[in-house]
Design an enzyme around this catalytic site. Structure first.
Site, PDB file in Angstrom:
ATOM      1  CE  LYS A  49      -4.386  -1.772   1.714  1.00 33.14           C
ATOM      2  NZ  LYS A  49      -5.377  -1.809   2.801  1.00 33.14           N
ATOM      3  NE  ARG A  68      -7.707  -8.299   0.959  1.00 28.31           N
ATOM      4  CZ  ARG A  68      -7.366  -7.475  -0.023  1.00 28.31           C
ATOM      5  NH1 ARG A  68      -6.396  -6.594   0.159  1.00 28.31           N
ATOM      6  NH2 ARG A  68      -7.999  -7.512  -1.181  1.00 28.31           N
TER       7      ARG A  68
END
Length: 260
Positions: free
Chosen positions: A204, A238
């Site tokens: 991210k 995740r």
């Protein structure tokens, strides 16, 4: 939890796994690498992402879920905020609903209540298209904690038992760089609510912006944040890079066993 985006526009792997055969090949690689859950998303939720119509999302996800359940003995999660996609995915064999909007869209609470699958409720401030424009909180941890308490109460009101609920604080979803790392540093605070935690920081912008790294250069940062999340009590991580994350967590767990 291995990420499988069957979308053309996801921020990291958009367009790579939109065909069923390439999706299955990637699932096999992730299972071999040690994934326990495959998370399938048919609509990108990256900042600025455009909405996907229902028919398109169904077309992207349901055949892939059916093919995975037919071929592999693996838990499958459906990453969606649409009630009908949840319903069809559960019928196709999905074992978990993973919703960035925490079942706030019309009909979602009822679909999950009428099933027996667990649900992951994620915190997001705003909507994907605008969530990163100017996120503000009175008190980051208190505000997110309050949101979770409200959503858990809404779930229990319709008969979704506590044992079926997981929580995800939503890294990168309406949070500044500093807020993301404050969240990571204090992730264990959410354990007080009594639910398993899911953490998703893989590749991210919170990693890219801190380290000045492009998406394909964020492995080290992803592994560092995964390790920190596990140390803070996260139950599910995740990720895009399954093998490397599994190796990292194995070393962490083995070292913990060696503590006197």
């Amino acid at each position: 939890m291995g990420i499988l985006n069957v979308t053309p526009d996801s921020f990291s792997d958009g367009g790579k796994y939109t065909a069923v055969n390439t999706a299955l090949e990637q699932v096999e690689r992730m299972i071999d690498a040690g994934a326990s859950i495959i998370d399938i998303g048919g609509e990108s939720t990256r900042p600025g992402a455009v909405d996907v119509v229902l028919a398109e999302e169904l077309q992207r996800t349901i055949p892939v879920i059916e093919a995975i359940k037919e071929r592999f003995d693996i838990a499958v999660s459906i990453d969606t905020s649409k009630a009908l996609v949840m319903k069809e995915a559960i019928l196709a064999g999905a074992d978990l609903v993973n919703d960035v909007r925490a079942l706030q869209e019309e009909g979602c609470l009822e679909v999950v209540a009428n099933s027996n699958v667990p649900v992951c409720l994620m915190h997001m401030q705003g909507q994907p298209r605008t969530m990163q424009s100017n996120p503000q909180y009175q008190d980051l941890l208190v505000d997110i904690m309050g949101f979770f308490e409200q959503r858990v109460a809404a779930c229990q009101q319709v008969g979704i038992g506590k044992e079926r609920i997981l929580l995800d604080p939503g890294f990168g979803f309406g949070k500044t760089l500093e807020q993301n790392y404050r969240l990571l540093a204090n992730l264990s605070q959410f354990k007080k609510l009594g639910f398993p935690l899911l953490s998703g920081t893989s590749r991210k912008s919170m990693i890219g912006n801190l380290l000045n790294r492009e998406v394909n250069e964020r492995l080290a940062g992803s592994l560092a944040t995964a390790m920190l999340a596990v140390q803070q009590g996260a139950s599910i991580i995740r990720v895009h890079d399954v093998q490397e994350t599994v190796d990292t967590i194995k070393i962490l767990q083995y070292t913990h066993q060696m503590q006197a």
